[in-house]
Design a protein around this motif. Structure first.
Motif, PDB file in Angstrom:
ATOM      1  N   ASP A  33       0.839  -1.198   0.000  1.00  0.00           N
ATOM      2  CA  ASP A  33       0.000   0.000   0.000  1.00  0.00           C
ATOM      3  C   ASP A  33       0.876   1.251   0.000  1.00  0.00           C
ATOM      4  N   SER A  34       0.466   2.231  -0.764  1.00  0.00           N
ATOM      5  CA  SER A  34       1.176   3.510  -0.790  1.00  0.00           C
ATOM      6  C   SER A  34       0.812   4.327   0.442  1.00  0.00           C
ATOM      7  N   SER A  35       1.797   5.035   0.978  1.00  0.00           N
ATOM      8  CA  SER A  35       1.535   5.941   2.104  1.00  0.00           C
ATOM      9  C   SER A  35       0.766   7.179   1.665  1.00  0.00           C
ATOM     10  N   TYR A  36       0.814   7.492   0.368  1.00  0.00           N
ATOM     11  CA  TYR A  36       0.267   8.750  -0.113  1.00  0.00           C
ATOM     12  C   TYR A  36      -1.000   8.599  -0.947  1.00  0.00           C
ATOM     13  N   ILE A  37      -1.027   7.659  -1.862  1.00  0.00           N
ATOM     14  CA  ILE A  37      -2.180   7.522  -2.759  1.00  0.00           C
ATOM     15  C   ILE A  37      -3.087   6.420  -2.240  1.00  0.00           C
ATOM     16  N   HIS A  38      -4.257   6.824  -1.781  1.00  0.00           N
ATOM     17  CA  HIS A  38      -5.201   5.894  -1.153  1.00  0.00           C
ATOM     18  C   HIS A  38      -6.319   5.543  -2.135  1.00  0.00           C
ATOM     19  N   TYR A  39      -6.701   4.271  -2.151  1.00  0.00           N
ATOM     20  CA  TYR A  39      -7.777   3.813  -3.036  1.00  0.00           C
ATOM     21  C   TYR A  39      -8.798   3.043  -2.218  1.00  0.00           C
ATOM     22  N   GLU A  40     -10.062   3.444  -2.356  1.00  0.00           N
ATOM     23  CA  GLU A  40     -11.132   2.754  -1.648  1.00  0.00           C
ATOM     24  C   GLU A  40     -12.452   3.038  -2.356  1.00  0.00           C
ATOM     25  N   GLY A  41     -13.197   1.970  -2.639  1.00  0.00           N
ATOM     26  CA  GLY A  41     -14.516   2.139  -3.239  1.00  0.00           C
ATOM     27  C   GLY A  41     -14.493   2.857  -4.565  1.00  0.00           C
ATOM     28  N   ASP A  42     -13.564   2.504  -5.447  1.00  0.00           N
ATOM     29  CA  ASP A  42     -13.416   3.122  -6.772  1.00  0.00           C
ATOM     30  C   ASP A  42     -13.019   4.592  -6.704  1.00  0.00           C
ATOM     31  N   CYS A  43     -12.520   5.030  -5.540  1.00  0.00           N
ATOM     32  CA  CYS A  43     -12.120   6.433  -5.371  1.00  0.00           C
ATOM     33  C   CYS A  43     -10.654   6.533  -4.961  1.00  0.00           C
ATOM     34  N   TYR A  44     -10.015   7.585  -5.427  1.00  0.00           N
ATOM     35  CA  TYR A  44      -8.625   7.862  -5.070  1.00  0.00           C
ATOM     36  C   TYR A  44      -8.552   9.158  -4.272  1.00  0.00           C
ATOM     37  N   SER A  45      -7.562   9.220  -3.387  1.00  0.00           N
ATOM     38  CA  SER A  45      -7.318  10.457  -2.645  1.00  0.00           C
ATOM     39  C   SER A  45      -5.841  10.536  -2.298  1.00  0.00           C
ATOM     40  N   LEU A  46      -5.398  11.760  -2.024  1.00  0.00           N
ATOM     41  CA  LEU A  46      -4.054  11.972  -1.495  1.00  0.00           C
ATOM     42  C   LEU A  46      -4.160  11.880   0.016  1.00  0.00           C
ATOM     43  N   ASN A  47      -3.544  10.854   0.582  1.00  0.00           N
ATOM     44  CA  ASN A  47      -3.656  10.588   2.018  1.00  0.00           C
ATOM     45  C   ASN A  47      -3.197  11.796   2.832  1.00  0.00           C
ATOM     46  N   SER A  48      -3.983  12.133   3.873  1.00  0.00           N
ATOM     47  CA  SER A  48      -3.674  13.285   4.740  1.00  0.00           C
ATOM     48  C   SER A  48      -3.529  14.561   3.918  1.00  0.00           C
ATOM     49  N   GLY A  49      -4.443  14.752   2.986  1.00  0.00           N
ATOM     50  CA  GLY A  49      -4.337  15.869   2.058  1.00  0.00           C
ATOM     51  C   GLY A  49      -4.051  17.219   2.684  1.00  0.00           C
TER      52      GLY A  49
END
Length: 417
Positions: A249-265
């Motif tokens: 798992d990436s510390s920065y790019i999070h994927y969940e439920g067909d969605c992406y986010s920058l972790n701790s944006g």
């Protein structure tokens, strides 16, 4: 350090006893009223630190050590804004020498609880909620001699990834917490940089993969676009974390439920966000000197057009953001120039207007300001020259003539009125 709140009492009270300074404006050791107030915190489960009137930490609890990692002997005597380097949730510096919390307390105004992104000893960033208690002087209860900060974690107790510094104004650049710059052949791919920029601007909010496809590959068939997205996400993860193992798992790019986010944006510093925030604050600031300082801070961040390294690529959302931020930059140049004119700094104001015209030669408002300044100092020839350069730029680039307001000003310059 783990344990129940009660298990911290002895070490907590020992820290208090050895750290009170003796100045008139801060804690004095052995004063019963102060000691009794502070003793109330010996059984709290919150982290606690207190500062004197000079912003130096005079109290640091074991729970504070547990959350942020600094031992009491490391924290005591330090300037709180230097140790914690706190930011608000938009990534804007919150802790600094002109602390708004301290100013409110000195005026006797209540301070509501607030969220803070505080830096821990290992460089990690912790989202905490902070409440303030002012410790009053016996002789003047309305004037606090110290501020006690009680804080607790917000959300997950596990620290987020080390913060990034993301530069989007000018060529795209990302700096890791270690100081190293993100680079390499994968990073040089335009869509990799565009994806990071898109996610970073969401400030931690998740984005559905279909929205990312629309932003980056609007003209591709869905299967091909989805393949490109998956490949680009992989390349971005590898760029940010070159040692990331396959499948980890990436510390920065999070994927969940067909969605992406920058972790701790919100943790990550983003020049475009600070740029906009500074301009917004400058426009609201009643003190013209402080407003000018905020404008200067904002303008210094503008190294060039938004993601200027992607100018040759057809990424539509980048183009729209580029135009929006450029207009904000040009407006800020003129607004600062107007402030400086009011303060009698006409030469610096002229330089700002010329800077705006260097970016947009067709900007009539900046030209009119320059013409008025030139006429004010009796230099009608300079005013006429400014007009003629504007007129030529408008004819060449837009095939139009200057507005009536600009033409009337030109006629006044020609008449010498």
């Amino acid at each position: 350090m783990a344990g129940t709140p009660g298990s911290h009492s002895a070490s907590f009270w020992a820290i208090i006893k050895i750290t009170f300074p003796s100045s008139a404006d801060s804690f004095s050791p052995g004063r019963p009223a102060v000691d009794e107030i502070l003793q109330l915190f010996t059984h709290t489960g919150d982290g606690v630190w207190a500062v004197d009137a000079d912003h130096r930490i005079v109290l640091w609890s074991p729970v504070a050590e547990e959350i942020l990692g600094y031992a009491g002997e490391e924290a005591l005597g330090q300037l709180c804004y230097e140790l914690l380097a706190g930011h608000d949730l938009e990534g804007r510096p919150f802790c600094h020498a002109r602390c708004s919390v301290m100013e409110h307390a000195r005026r006797g105004e209540p301070v509501r609880s607030f969220d803070l992104l505080a830096h821990g000893r290992d460089g990690s960033v912790h989202h905490v909620n902070v409440s303030i208690l002012a410790v009053p002087q016996e002789s003047a209860p309305e004037k606090p001699i110290a501020l006690v900060h009680l804080f607790r974690r917000v959300g997950s107790s596990s620290p987020g990834p080390p913060p990034l510094r993301i530069y989007l104004l000018g060529d795209t650049m990302v700096q890791r917490a270690s100081g190293s710059i993100v680079g390499g052949p994968l990073w040089r791919r335009a869509k990799v940089r565009a994806l990071l920029a898109y996610l970073s601007l969401q400030r931690g909010q998740a984005v559905h993969r279909n929205a990312l496809i629309d932003a980056l590959w609007p003209d591709l068939e869905y299967p091909a676009a989805l393949h490109n997205l998956n490949t680009t996400v992989y390349n971005l993860r590898r760029s940010l974390e070159p040692t990331l193992k396959r499948g980890a798992d990436s510390s920065y790019i999070h994927y969940e439920g067909d969605c992406y986010s920058l972790n701790s944006g919100p943790v990550h510093w983003l020049d475009a966000v600070v740029f906009e925030t500074d301009i917004m604050l400058a426009r609201r600031e009643a003190d013209p000197v402080r407003a000018a300082a905020l404008y200067r801070e904002a303008l210094a961040l503008y190294r060039g057009d938004f993601m200027s390294d992607l100018l040759g690529h057809d990424i539509r959302w980048c183009w729209m953001e580029r135009e929006r931020l450029r207009e904000l930059y040009l407006a800020a140049l003129e607004e600062l120039g107007e402030l400086l004119e009011q303060q009698g700094q006409e030469e610096e104001a002229s330089r700002l207007y010329l800077k705006a015209l260097a970016v947009d030669a067709c900007r009539e408002t900046a030209c009119r300001r320059l013409m008025r300044l030139a006429m004010r100092r009796g230099d009608r020839a300079a005013a006429v020259a400014h007009y003629r350069r504007l007129s030529e730029a408008l004819r060449r680039e837009l095939e139009v003539v200057p507005s009536q307001e600009t033409r009337l000003l030109y006629e006044v310059a020609m008449r010498g009125g």
